[in-house]
Design a protein around this motif. Sequence first.
Motif, PDB file in Angstrom:
ATOM      1  N   ASN A  40     -36.744 106.171  14.169  1.00  0.00           N
ATOM      2  CA  ASN A  40     -35.934 104.848  14.608  1.00  0.00           C
ATOM      3  C   ASN A  40     -34.617 105.354  14.402  1.00  0.00           C
ATOM      4  O   ASN A  40     -33.775 104.377  14.240  1.00  0.00           O
ATOM      5  CB  ASN A  40     -36.521 103.856  13.503  1.00  0.00           C
ATOM      6  CG  ASN A  40     -37.520 103.087  13.844  1.00  0.00           C
ATOM      7  OD1 ASN A  40     -37.657 102.317  14.876  1.00  0.00           O
ATOM      8  ND2 ASN A  40     -38.592 102.985  12.880  1.00  0.00           N
ATOM      9  N   GLY A  41     -34.184 106.506  14.769  1.00  0.00           N
ATOM     10  CA  GLY A  41     -32.922 106.954  14.722  1.00  0.00           C
ATOM     11  C   GLY A  41     -32.077 107.313  13.591  1.00  0.00           C
ATOM     12  O   GLY A  41     -32.946 107.873  12.649  1.00  0.00           O
ATOM     13  N   VAL A  42     -30.999 107.572  13.670  1.00  0.00           N
ATOM     14  CA  VAL A  42     -29.949 108.134  12.560  1.00  0.00           C
ATOM     15  C   VAL A  42     -29.501 106.845  11.821  1.00  0.00           C
ATOM     16  O   VAL A  42     -28.783 106.040  12.273  1.00  0.00           O
ATOM     17  CB  VAL A  42     -28.891 108.918  12.949  1.00  0.00           C
ATOM     18  CG1 VAL A  42     -28.134 109.768  11.940  1.00  0.00           C
ATOM     19  CG2 VAL A  42     -29.413 110.109  13.581  1.00  0.00           C
ATOM     20  N   VAL A  51     -24.746 100.114   4.529  1.00  0.00           N
ATOM     21  CA  VAL A  51     -25.791 100.509   5.541  1.00  0.00           C
ATOM     22  C   VAL A  51     -25.341 100.692   6.847  1.00  0.00           C
ATOM     23  O   VAL A  51     -24.724  99.826   7.498  1.00  0.00           O
ATOM     24  CB  VAL A  51     -27.111  99.767   5.348  1.00  0.00           C
ATOM     25  CG1 VAL A  51     -28.052 100.331   6.229  1.00  0.00           C
ATOM     26  CG2 VAL A  51     -27.411  99.695   3.798  1.00  0.00           C
ATOM     27  N   TYR A  52     -25.489 101.970   7.409  1.00  0.00           N
ATOM     28  CA  TYR A  52     -25.074 101.966   9.002  1.00  0.00           C
ATOM     29  C   TYR A  52     -26.403 102.651   9.868  1.00  0.00           C
ATOM     30  O   TYR A  52     -27.222 103.362   9.335  1.00  0.00           O
ATOM     31  CB  TYR A  52     -23.716 102.826   8.836  1.00  0.00           C
ATOM     32  CG  TYR A  52     -22.787 102.389   8.258  1.00  0.00           C
ATOM     33  CD1 TYR A  52     -22.487 102.336   6.939  1.00  0.00           C
ATOM     34  CD2 TYR A  52     -21.736 101.877   9.124  1.00  0.00           C
ATOM     35  CE1 TYR A  52     -21.302 101.882   6.420  1.00  0.00           C
ATOM     36  CE2 TYR A  52     -20.539 101.276   8.810  1.00  0.00           C
ATOM     37  CZ  TYR A  52     -20.400 101.267   7.109  1.00  0.00           C
ATOM     38  OH  TYR A  52     -19.188 100.749   6.631  1.00  0.00           O
ATOM     39  N   TYR A  53     -25.972 102.234  10.945  1.00  0.00           N
ATOM     40  CA  TYR A  53     -27.192 102.784  11.970  1.00  0.00           C
ATOM     41  C   TYR A  53     -26.176 103.353  13.058  1.00  0.00           C
ATOM     42  O   TYR A  53     -25.367 103.006  13.349  1.00  0.00           O
ATOM     43  CB  TYR A  53     -27.886 101.495  12.790  1.00  0.00           C
ATOM     44  CG  TYR A  53     -28.485 101.909  14.194  1.00  0.00           C
ATOM     45  CD1 TYR A  53     -29.662 102.753  14.150  1.00  0.00           C
ATOM     46  CD2 TYR A  53     -27.980 101.621  15.197  1.00  0.00           C
ATOM     47  CE1 TYR A  53     -30.116 103.497  15.510  1.00  0.00           C
ATOM     48  CE2 TYR A  53     -28.353 102.021  16.486  1.00  0.00           C
ATOM     49  CZ  TYR A  53     -29.613 102.905  16.358  1.00  0.00           C
ATOM     50  OH  TYR A  53     -29.978 103.230  17.710  1.00  0.00           O
ATOM     51  N   ARG A  54     -26.434 104.809  13.754  1.00  0.00           N
ATOM     52  CA  ARG A  54     -25.937 105.202  14.712  1.00  0.00           C
ATOM     53  C   ARG A  54     -26.382 104.806  16.098  1.00  0.00           C
ATOM     54  O   ARG A  54     -27.584 105.319  16.256  1.00  0.00           O
ATOM     55  CB  ARG A  54     -26.221 106.871  14.422  1.00  0.00           C
ATOM     56  CG  ARG A  54     -25.280 107.658  15.095  1.00  0.00           C
ATOM     57  CD  ARG A  54     -24.010 107.863  14.676  1.00  0.00           C
ATOM     58  NE  ARG A  54     -22.866 108.822  15.303  1.00  0.00           N
ATOM     59  CZ  ARG A  54     -21.884 109.006  15.669  1.00  0.00           C
ATOM     60  NH1 ARG A  54     -21.193 108.029  14.518  1.00  0.00           N
ATOM     61  NH2 ARG A  54     -21.039 109.713  16.178  1.00  0.00           N
ATOM     62  N   SER A  55     -25.590 104.210  16.642  1.00  0.00           N
ATOM     63  CA  SER A  55     -25.686 103.853  17.737  1.00  0.00           C
ATOM     64  C   SER A  55     -26.334 104.955  18.959  1.00  0.00           C
ATOM     65  O   SER A  55     -25.941 106.071  18.916  1.00  0.00           O
ATOM     66  CB  SER A  55     -24.535 102.986  18.535  1.00  0.00           C
ATOM     67  OG  SER A  55     -24.244 101.880  17.583  1.00  0.00           O
ATOM     68  N   GLY A  56     -27.274 104.580  19.646  1.00  0.00           N
ATOM     69  CA  GLY A  56     -27.659 105.325  20.717  1.00  0.00           C
ATOM     70  C   GLY A  56     -28.758 106.516  20.226  1.00  0.00           C
ATOM     71  O   GLY A  56     -29.103 107.401  21.049  1.00  0.00           O
ATOM     72  N   THR A  57     -29.299 106.324  19.054  1.00  0.00           N
ATOM     73  CA  THR A  57     -30.203 107.268  18.538  1.00  0.00           C
ATOM     74  C   THR A  57     -31.536 106.647  18.149  1.00  0.00           C
ATOM     75  O   THR A  57     -32.637 107.426  17.905  1.00  0.00           O
ATOM     76  CB  THR A  57     -29.658 107.919  17.017  1.00  0.00           C
ATOM     77  OG1 THR A  57     -29.672 106.665  16.259  1.00  0.00           O
ATOM     78  CG2 THR A  57     -28.438 108.690  17.288  1.00  0.00           C
ATOM     79  N   PHE A  58     -32.021 105.514  18.535  1.00  0.00           N
ATOM     80  CA  PHE A  58     -33.122 104.877  18.552  1.00  0.00           C
ATOM     81  C   PHE A  58     -34.022 105.735  19.579  1.00  0.00           C
ATOM     82  O   PHE A  58     -33.974 105.744  20.598  1.00  0.00           O
ATOM     83  CB  PHE A  58     -33.276 103.454  18.707  1.00  0.00           C
ATOM     84  CG  PHE A  58     -34.453 102.796  18.760  1.00  0.00           C
ATOM     85  CD1 PHE A  58     -35.304 102.672  20.082  1.00  0.00           C
ATOM     86  CD2 PHE A  58     -34.996 102.325  17.679  1.00  0.00           C
ATOM     87  CE1 PHE A  58     -36.581 101.941  19.986  1.00  0.00           C
ATOM     88  CE2 PHE A  58     -36.271 101.816  17.620  1.00  0.00           C
ATOM     89  CZ  PHE A  58     -36.861 101.453  18.581  1.00  0.00           C
ATOM     90  N   HIS A  59     -35.095 106.330  18.981  1.00  0.00           N
ATOM     91  CA  HIS A  59     -36.172 106.994  19.626  1.00  0.00           C
ATOM     92  C   HIS A  59     -35.254 108.012  20.395  1.00  0.00           C
ATOM     93  O   HIS A  59     -36.028 108.659  21.534  1.00  0.00           O
ATOM     94  CB  HIS A  59     -37.101 106.086  20.419  1.00  0.00           C
ATOM     95  CG  HIS A  59     -38.110 105.370  19.849  1.00  0.00           C
ATOM     96  ND1 HIS A  59     -39.014 104.751  20.383  1.00  0.00           N
ATOM     97  CD2 HIS A  59     -38.337 105.062  18.441  1.00  0.00           C
ATOM     98  CE1 HIS A  59     -39.909 103.968  19.691  1.00  0.00           C
ATOM     99  NE2 HIS A  59     -39.356 104.388  18.280  1.00  0.00           N
ATOM    100  N   ASN A  60     -34.361 108.489  19.934  1.00  0.00           N
ATOM    101  CA  ASN A  60     -33.653 109.758  20.542  1.00  0.00           C
ATOM    102  C   ASN A  60     -33.019 110.512  19.463  1.00  0.00           C
ATOM    103  O   ASN A  60     -31.888 110.680  19.280  1.00  0.00           O
ATOM    104  CB  ASN A  60     -32.534 108.861  21.529  1.00  0.00           C
ATOM    105  CG  ASN A  60     -31.830 109.994  22.552  1.00  0.00           C
ATOM    106  OD1 ASN A  60     -32.234 111.050  22.588  1.00  0.00           O
ATOM    107  ND2 ASN A  60     -30.833 109.687  22.945  1.00  0.00           N
ATOM    108  N   GLU A  61     -33.643 111.274  18.708  1.00  0.00           N
ATOM    109  CA  GLU A  61     -33.323 111.861  17.363  1.00  0.00           C
ATOM    110  C   GLU A  61     -32.450 112.879  17.615  1.00  0.00           C
ATOM    111  O   GLU A  61     -31.658 113.507  16.892  1.00  0.00           O
ATOM    112  CB  GLU A  61     -34.748 112.222  16.923  1.00  0.00           C
ATOM    113  CG  GLU A  61     -35.270 111.184  16.308  1.00  0.00           C
ATOM    114  CD  GLU A  61     -36.734 111.742  15.594  1.00  0.00           C
ATOM    115  OE1 GLU A  61     -38.084 111.432  16.030  1.00  0.00           O
ATOM    116  OE2 GLU A  61     -36.688 112.742  14.684  1.00  0.00           O
ATOM    117  N   GLY A  62     -32.787 113.539  19.103  1.00  0.00           N
ATOM    118  CA  GLY A  62     -31.965 114.705  19.286  1.00  0.00           C
ATOM    119  C   GLY A  62     -30.120 114.364  19.511  1.00  0.00           C
ATOM    120  O   GLY A  62     -29.411 115.221  19.899  1.00  0.00           O
TER     121      GLY A  62
END
Length: 472
Positions: A40-42, A51-62
Amino acid sequence: MGNLNKVKTLVLLCILELSCSPRWKRIEGSPMKFVSVGANGVWGVDQDNGVYYRSGTFHNEGSSGTGWESVDGSLKQIAAGQDVWGVDSSDRIFIRTGITSSNPTGTSWQQIAGGLKQIDVSSNAEAYSVWGVNSGDYIYRRTWVTKCTPTGAGWQMISGRLKFVSVGPAGVWGVNVHNNVFYRVGTYGNEGSAGTTWVHIQGKQLKQVSSGENVVWGVDNNNDVFIREEVPLPNQNLRGKQLVATEDGMNYTAYDVFLQPGETVCLTSPPSPLLNHVYYCVSGSGTGTASKGRVYEFSPDVVVAFSSGITCTVKVTSGEKLRLFCIFCDDVEPSVDRAVARSLSEIVGTDRDIDWGRGHSRRFLKKSDGFPISVHNTFGQAGARNALCYKHHVESAYYVKGRATYTWEEGAKEAETRIDATNGTVYSMNAHDPHHMIVHEDIEALCVFHPVLVGNENHDFSGEYSGFKPSE
């Protein structure tokens, strides 16, 4: 994954090569005290427990993403995997709900009963697992966690005491209050399992570990970072990836092992329990000298099998790695020495070469060889569609070439092979599962049956499912 116990796509433990050029890239934005990456990303937590989510990493761990996006809530630690879990400053446990591709930050936090100071979650949808430790360093595992019921049903207390635990493809690992490192037996490549016992891993004291794709990372008190490349095997001289584990109920264990050019290693049974040890050479070559002086040549498509009383020192003679499919099973007659060496070229065209109508089953070990398992090289033709059910045997099939799909539970479950030069996919049928094998491209699989086959068994596809009669 239903009754088909395991479908694993395994990657050989990597060897990290360090160069003088920078390997670390600084991520701009809000400073974080904790970050976690998963399906589910970074996700991260800052010094103020934001709490923070890293945009553009959902199902894109690399991906390194494009920026930090603030998410409601307050947590001291977060774990991103198949879902996103976290704990707050009061050790309350939360799971993020409503995460989708169109809304990767989710909608709300749902509190889960219990209290943990640290938590971790796997990224494997088919072997979903959540582990954690509480303020007393007691270890817990969430029960009945699935993709459909991500919150689970309760907490299972696991024996032992740890201050930090991590779950991932390399299994469950943890460290205790003294920074000693422990591995949970039976969880490598099987992260959905509770495992059986803790094993102390010697050599390094760490304050934190992370279980990854066939590697384990760790940090010590000096904040130095370490990586561990090997996995425990019955023969401690070997390192590799586990394909079939004890708790799979197959009556044998199996591993994919690589030896380096020029390396010398002793192939042997562990002192306890006494085990037969069998080796299928997939690639590379080597020369082995057994305890009684006989010399064995290891080359592609050669099987060498030993009872527990025989050791063999092998030196890799090729310029490439020697890849061995290794099998260990109980030796019920340890007082009797048994050794078999047989090549595929010796089998083709003989009574050990069974034409099953849609390919060939080449039987390196059968009942007359004196071992409790059968070992086959199975070739399947593209276009074959086979309905199989082994009511009297358990079988693992390790696919090393080609492409195939297995379906089971009347088509409700399916998994396709993923294979490259150093990786394969193993299917373990430990519950006599009715299943279908669909061959898209010519396949080669290394198959192990228990109990051992007489050797002349063949398939009959005239009925609903084909299998073999009980061994005589």
